[in-house]
Write a protein that holds these residues in place. Structure first.
Motif, PDB file in Angstrom:
ATOM      1  N   TYR A   1     -11.894 -10.730  14.712  1.00  0.00           N
ATOM      2  CA  TYR A   1     -11.757  -9.940  15.933  1.00  0.00           C
ATOM      3  C   TYR A   1     -11.368  -8.465  15.840  1.00  0.00           C
ATOM      4  N   LEU A   2     -11.931  -7.624  16.305  1.00  0.00           N
ATOM      5  CA  LEU A   2     -11.757  -6.344  16.397  1.00  0.00           C
ATOM      6  C   LEU A   2     -11.377  -5.892  17.764  1.00  0.00           C
ATOM      7  N   ASN A   3     -10.176  -5.233  17.987  1.00  0.00           N
ATOM      8  CA  ASN A   3      -9.593  -4.857  19.299  1.00  0.00           C
ATOM      9  C   ASN A   3      -9.896  -3.467  19.368  1.00  0.00           C
ATOM     10  N   LEU A   4     -10.709  -3.035  20.244  1.00  0.00           N
ATOM     11  CA  LEU A   4     -11.157  -1.640  20.243  1.00  0.00           C
ATOM     12  C   LEU A   4     -10.071  -0.820  20.925  1.00  0.00           C
ATOM     13  N   GLU A   5      -9.398  -1.404  21.615  1.00  0.00           N
ATOM     14  CA  GLU A   5      -8.105  -0.565  22.414  1.00  0.00           C
ATOM     15  C   GLU A   5      -7.232   0.011  21.567  1.00  0.00           C
ATOM     16  N   ASN A   6      -6.890  -0.865  20.710  1.00  0.00           N
ATOM     17  CA  ASN A   6      -5.867  -0.108  19.624  1.00  0.00           C
ATOM     18  C   ASN A   6      -6.216  -0.225  18.222  1.00  0.00           C
ATOM     19  N   GLY A   7      -7.538  -0.660  17.977  1.00  0.00           N
ATOM     20  CA  GLY A   7      -8.218  -0.560  16.529  1.00  0.00           C
ATOM     21  C   GLY A   7      -7.578  -1.712  15.650  1.00  0.00           C
ATOM     22  N   SER A   8      -6.958  -2.628  16.163  1.00  0.00           N
ATOM     23  CA  SER A   8      -6.494  -3.668  15.118  1.00  0.00           C
ATOM     24  C   SER A   8      -7.542  -4.616  15.001  1.00  0.00           C
ATOM     25  N   TYR A   9      -7.229  -5.259  13.811  1.00  0.00           N
ATOM     26  CA  TYR A   9      -8.461  -6.369  13.330  1.00  0.00           C
ATOM     27  C   TYR A   9      -7.767  -7.718  12.772  1.00  0.00           C
ATOM     28  N   PHE A  10      -8.318  -8.718  13.033  1.00  0.00           N
ATOM     29  CA  PHE A  10      -7.748 -10.130  12.362  1.00  0.00           C
ATOM     30  C   PHE A  10      -9.040 -10.943  12.017  1.00  0.00           C
ATOM     31  N   CYS A  11      -9.017 -11.643  10.936  1.00  0.00           N
ATOM     32  CA  CYS A  11      -9.842 -12.701  10.522  1.00  0.00           C
ATOM     33  C   CYS A  11      -9.164 -14.202  10.402  1.00  0.00           C
ATOM     34  N   HIS A  12      -9.694 -14.683  11.419  1.00  0.00           N
ATOM     35  CA  HIS A  12      -9.054 -16.264  11.650  1.00  0.00           C
ATOM     36  C   HIS A  12      -9.418 -17.175  10.456  1.00  0.00           C
ATOM     37  N   ASN A  13     -10.289 -16.637   9.335  1.00  0.00           N
ATOM     38  CA  ASN A  13     -10.754 -17.293   8.292  1.00  0.00           C
ATOM     39  C   ASN A  13     -10.173 -17.026   7.088  1.00  0.00           C
ATOM     40  N   CYS A  14      -9.861 -15.883   6.718  1.00  0.00           N
ATOM     41  CA  CYS A  14      -9.224 -15.296   5.617  1.00  0.00           C
ATOM     42  C   CYS A  14      -7.839 -14.801   5.872  1.00  0.00           C
ATOM     43  N   GLY A  15      -7.632 -14.400   7.123  1.00  0.00           N
ATOM     44  CA  GLY A  15      -6.320 -13.931   7.245  1.00  0.00           C
ATOM     45  C   GLY A  15      -6.089 -12.347   7.283  1.00  0.00           C
ATOM     46  N   ALA A  16      -7.301 -11.587   6.922  1.00  0.00           N
ATOM     47  CA  ALA A  16      -7.175 -10.174   6.780  1.00  0.00           C
ATOM     48  C   ALA A  16      -6.691  -9.694   7.998  1.00  0.00           C
ATOM     49  N   SER A  17      -5.967  -8.631   7.976  1.00  0.00           N
ATOM     50  CA  SER A  17      -5.351  -8.190   8.984  1.00  0.00           C
ATOM     51  C   SER A  17      -5.089  -6.567   9.137  1.00  0.00           C
ATOM     52  N   PHE A  18      -5.561  -5.655   9.939  1.00  0.00           N
ATOM     53  CA  PHE A  18      -5.417  -4.323   9.911  1.00  0.00           C
ATOM     54  C   PHE A  18      -4.800  -3.957  11.111  1.00  0.00           C
ATOM     55  N   LYS A  19      -3.860  -3.059  11.114  1.00  0.00           N
ATOM     56  CA  LYS A  19      -3.403  -2.525  12.362  1.00  0.00           C
ATOM     57  C   LYS A  19      -4.177  -1.572  12.889  1.00  0.00           C
ATOM     58  N   SER A  20      -4.887  -0.712  12.064  1.00  0.00           N
ATOM     59  CA  SER A  20      -5.495   0.470  12.271  1.00  0.00           C
ATOM     60  C   SER A  20      -7.049   0.324  12.194  1.00  0.00           C
ATOM     61  N   GLY A  21      -7.661   0.951  13.102  1.00  0.00           N
ATOM     62  CA  GLY A  21      -9.290   0.976  12.727  1.00  0.00           C
ATOM     63  C   GLY A  21      -9.730   1.715  11.707  1.00  0.00           C
ATOM     64  N   LEU A  22      -9.132   2.636  11.240  1.00  0.00           N
ATOM     65  CA  LEU A  22      -9.395   3.499  10.283  1.00  0.00           C
ATOM     66  C   LEU A  22      -9.110   2.627   8.932  1.00  0.00           C
ATOM     67  N   LYS A  23      -8.212   1.839   8.785  1.00  0.00           N
ATOM     68  CA  LYS A  23      -7.889   0.973   7.900  1.00  0.00           C
ATOM     69  C   LYS A  23      -9.017   0.166   7.506  1.00  0.00           C
ATOM     70  N   PHE A  24      -9.396  -0.644   8.719  1.00  0.00           N
ATOM     71  CA  PHE A  24     -10.359  -1.572   8.937  1.00  0.00           C
ATOM     72  C   PHE A  24     -11.707  -1.023   8.322  1.00  0.00           C
ATOM     73  N   LEU A  25     -12.135   0.197   8.592  1.00  0.00           N
ATOM     74  CA  LEU A  25     -13.250   0.894   8.222  1.00  0.00           C
ATOM     75  C   LEU A  25     -13.225   1.266   6.660  1.00  0.00           C
ATOM     76  N   GLU A  26     -12.089   1.515   6.173  1.00  0.00           N
ATOM     77  CA  GLU A  26     -12.105   2.030   4.730  1.00  0.00           C
ATOM     78  C   GLU A  26     -12.273   0.589   3.890  1.00  0.00           C
ATOM     79  N   SER A  27     -11.771  -0.504   4.419  1.00  0.00           N
ATOM     80  CA  SER A  27     -12.082  -2.046   3.784  1.00  0.00           C
ATOM     81  C   SER A  27     -13.474  -2.456   3.685  1.00  0.00           C
ATOM     82  N   ILE A  28     -14.320  -1.749   4.625  1.00  0.00           N
ATOM     83  CA  ILE A  28     -15.489  -2.312   4.602  1.00  0.00           C
ATOM     84  C   ILE A  28     -16.838  -1.701   3.943  1.00  0.00           C
TER      85      ILE A  28
END
Length: 75
Positions: free
Chosen positions: A48-75
């Protein structure tokens, strides 16, 4: 967050998401690009990616990013 920056970030993130994501308002539900989600069912989307604040969370592996830019770096 600046409107232009947020739109640019959303564009870039969508460009790299796996096919089959679902966008509802300011939230995107997708297969996790980090863990790949379920190996048995390709229809499951637990990221789940929240476009309002850029946060991401995966309910399968628990990956969590508070910033959309950090999420973009990881993929």
């Amino acid at each position: 967050m600046d409107e232009d920056y947020r739109n640019w970030l959303i564009e870039k993130i969508i460009q790299y998401l796996p096919n089959g994501y679902v966008r509802t308002g300011m939230e995107i539900n997708c297969r996790c690009p980090i863990c790949g989600d379920s190996k048995k069912n390709t229809l499951k989307r637990r990221g789940y990616l929240n476009l309002e604040n850029g946060s991401y969370f995966c309910h399968n592996c628990g990956a969590s990013f508070k910033s959309g830019l950090k999420f973009l770096e990881s993929i």
